[in-house]
Enzyme design. Structure first.
Site, PDB file in Angstrom:
ATOM      1  N   PHE A  41       0.828  -1.210   0.000  1.00  0.00           N
ATOM      2  CA  PHE A  41       0.000   0.000   0.000  1.00  0.00           C
ATOM      3  C   PHE A  41       0.862   1.260   0.000  1.00  0.00           C
ATOM      4  CE2 PHE A  41       0.394  -1.018   4.521  1.00  0.00           C
ATOM      5  CZ  PHE A  41       0.553   0.207   5.148  1.00  0.00           C
ATOM      6  N   GLU A 139       9.922  13.386  -0.850  1.00  0.00           N
ATOM      7  CA  GLU A 139      10.670  12.237  -0.333  1.00  0.00           C
ATOM      8  C   GLU A 139       9.787  10.998  -0.373  1.00  0.00           C
ATOM      9  OE1 GLU A 139      13.619  12.180   3.188  1.00  0.00           O
ATOM     10  OE2 GLU A 139      11.731  11.510   4.078  1.00  0.00           O
ATOM     11  N   THR A 152       6.576   3.319  12.804  1.00  0.00           N
ATOM     12  CA  THR A 152       5.359   4.014  13.232  1.00  0.00           C
ATOM     13  C   THR A 152       5.291   4.096  14.761  1.00  0.00           C
ATOM     14  OG1 THR A 152       4.206   3.206  11.280  1.00  0.00           O
ATOM     15  CG2 THR A 152       2.828   4.002  13.079  1.00  0.00           C
TER      16      THR A 152
HETATM   17  P1  GTP Z   1      15.855  14.973   8.443  1.00  0.00           P
HETATM   18  O1  GTP Z   1      15.242  14.796   7.091  1.00  0.00           O
HETATM   19  O2  GTP Z   1      16.211  16.374   8.739  1.00  0.00           O
HETATM   20  O3  GTP Z   1      15.088  14.283   9.537  1.00  0.00           O
HETATM   21  O4  GTP Z   1      17.278  14.325   8.470  1.00  0.00           O
HETATM   22  P2  GTP Z   1      17.920  13.480   7.324  1.00  0.00           P
HETATM   23  O5  GTP Z   1      17.621  14.043   5.996  1.00  0.00           O
HETATM   24  O6  GTP Z   1      19.315  13.170   7.705  1.00  0.00           O
HETATM   25  O7  GTP Z   1      17.043  12.255   7.601  1.00  0.00           O
HETATM   26  P3  GTP Z   1      16.717  11.062   6.672  1.00  0.00           P
HETATM   27  O8  GTP Z   1      16.504  11.483   5.281  1.00  0.00           O
HETATM   28  O9  GTP Z   1      17.717  10.045   6.982  1.00  0.00           O
HETATM   29  O10 GTP Z   1      15.334  10.646   7.340  1.00  0.00           O
HETATM   30  C1  GTP Z   1      14.256  11.514   7.341  1.00  0.00           C
HETATM   31  C2  GTP Z   1      12.950  10.776   7.600  1.00  0.00           C
HETATM   32  O11 GTP Z   1      13.143   9.380   7.765  1.00  0.00           O
HETATM   33  C3  GTP Z   1      12.271  11.207   8.874  1.00  0.00           C
HETATM   34  O12 GTP Z   1      11.435  12.308   8.635  1.00  0.00           O
HETATM   35  C4  GTP Z   1      11.468   9.967   9.245  1.00  0.00           C
HETATM   36  O13 GTP Z   1      10.279   9.882   8.467  1.00  0.00           O
HETATM   37  C5  GTP Z   1      12.371   8.858   8.817  1.00  0.00           C
HETATM   38  N1  GTP Z   1      13.275   8.432   9.893  1.00  0.00           N
HETATM   39  C6  GTP Z   1      14.608   8.609   9.934  1.00  0.00           C
HETATM   40  N2  GTP Z   1      15.137   8.095  11.049  1.00  0.00           N
HETATM   41  C7  GTP Z   1      14.121   7.563  11.747  1.00  0.00           C
HETATM   42  C8  GTP Z   1      14.017   6.873  13.009  1.00  0.00           C
HETATM   43  O14 GTP Z   1      15.002   6.638  13.717  1.00  0.00           O
HETATM   44  N3  GTP Z   1      12.767   6.496  13.405  1.00  0.00           N
HETATM   45  C9  GTP Z   1      11.668   6.713  12.650  1.00  0.00           C
HETATM   46  N4  GTP Z   1      10.489   6.296  13.122  1.00  0.00           N
HETATM   47  N5  GTP Z   1      11.725   7.357  11.465  1.00  0.00           N
HETATM   48  C10 GTP Z   1      12.923   7.771  11.019  1.00  0.00           C
HETATM   49 MG    MG Z   2      15.726  14.272   5.104  1.00  0.00          MG
END
Ligand code: GTP
Ligand code: MG
Length: 203
Positions: A41, A139, A152
Site C-alpha cells: 500500500f 521524499e 510508526t
Molecule cells: P531529516 O530529514 O532532517 O530528519 O534528516 P535526514 O535528511 O538526515 O534524515 P533522513 O533522510 O535520513 O530521514 C528523514 C525521515 O526518515 C524522517 O522524517 C522519518 O520519516 C524517517 N526516519 C529517519 N530516522 C528515523 C528513526 O530513527 N525512526 C523513525 N520512526 N523514522 C525515522
Molecule cells: Mg531528510
C-alpha cells in the site's frame, strides 16, 4: 519572514495527491498481471506548517531556503511485503519519466543508529500550475510492513517523550527493530522455500 502557508503548501499538496494516484496505479497494474505485487500500500502526506517550522529551526534552515533544503515537505511511503520488493520498486521508480531522482539513501542495508530501516529516494517532481510548471522536492520512503510497524510505533513513542527516551528504552527499541528485520528475513526464506517447492511440483 511571513509565509502564506496555504499558497506555499498548495503545490506540495497537489504533488502528493498526484503521486499517490500514480504509485497506487503501479500496484493496480501488477494486480492485473499474474505476477507477485511488490507494493502492498501507499500513503502520502504534506508536512504541517508547525512541523516545517520546528524542523527548520532544528536544522538551521532559513525560511527563504525551505523549497530547496527541506526535502520532505511532500512525503510518500510505499509499503512492501518483502525486503526484495524494495529494490524492485526502486528500480521501477528510476525508470519513470515523470520525475527525476536527485538523492537516495539505503537505510535498509545500512540501518540508522536507532535501528530504523527504509530506502529513501528524493525526487524532483514537476507540478503544473495555472501560471506554469513548478518543480518541487518530495521524499519517497520505501519499506516493508515490518519496518513500517516499527517506525510508526517508534516515532509515536519518541514524539510522546519529546525525543528524550531513556537510554535503556532506546536500546530495547533498537533490539525490537532487529527482531522486525529478522522477521522480514524469515518471511523471505519461507517464500523462497515455497517457490522452490512449487517449482519441483510443477514438473
Ligand atoms: P531529516 O530529514 O532532517 O530528519 O534528516 P535526514 O535528511 O538526515 O534524515 P533522513 O533522510 O535520513 O530521514 C528523514 C525521515 O526518515 C524522517 O522524517 C522519518 O520519516 C524517517 N526516519 C529517519 N530516522 C528515523 C528513526 O530513527 N525512526 C523513525 N520512526 N523514522 C525515522
Ligand atoms: Mg531528510
Amino acid at each position: 519572514m511571513e509565509i502564506n502557508w496555504d499558497a506555499f503548501l498548495a503545490p506540495y499538496a497537489q504533488a502528493v495527491e498526484e503521486l499517490k494516484v500514480k504509485l497506487r496505479g503501479i500496484r493496480k497494474q501488477y494486480r492485473q498481471g499474474n505476477t507477485h505485487v511488490p507494493i502492498e500500500f501507499v500513503t502520502g502526506r504534506v508536512k504541517p506548517a508547525d512541523s516545517i517550522l520546528a524542523k527548520a529551526d532544528l536544522r538551521h534552515i532559513a525560511l527563504e531556503n525551505l523549497e530547496s533544503e527541506m526535502q520532505d515537505i511532500a512525503g510518500l511511503r510505499i509499503m512492501c511485503q518483502f525486503v526484495e520488493d524494495i529494490q524492485d520498486v526502486v528500480k521501477m521508480l528510476k525508470k519513470r519519466k515523470d520525475f527525476t531522482i536527485i538523492d537516495e539513501k539505503d537505510y535498509v542495508m545500512h540501518k540508522k543508529e536507532s535501528g530504523y530501516r527504509s530506502y529513501h529516494v528524493v525526487i524532483e517532481y514537476p507540478v503544473q500550475l495555472i501560471n506554469g510548471e513548478k518543480k518541487i522536492l518530495a521524499e519517497i520512503q520505501i519499506r516493508t510492513l515490518a519496518m513500517n510497524f516499527w517506525a510508526t510505533i517508534e516515532h509515536s513513542l519518541n514524539y510522546k517523550y519529546q525525543d528524550e527516551l531513556p537510554q535503556e528504552i532506546s536500546e530495547r527499541l533498537e533490539r525490537a527493530a532487529e527482531a522486525a528485520f529478522q522477521l522480514d528475513e524469515e518471511m523471505s526464506q519461507i517464500r523462497e522455500e515455497i517457490q522452490e517447492a512449487q517449482h519441483l511440483f510443477s514438473y
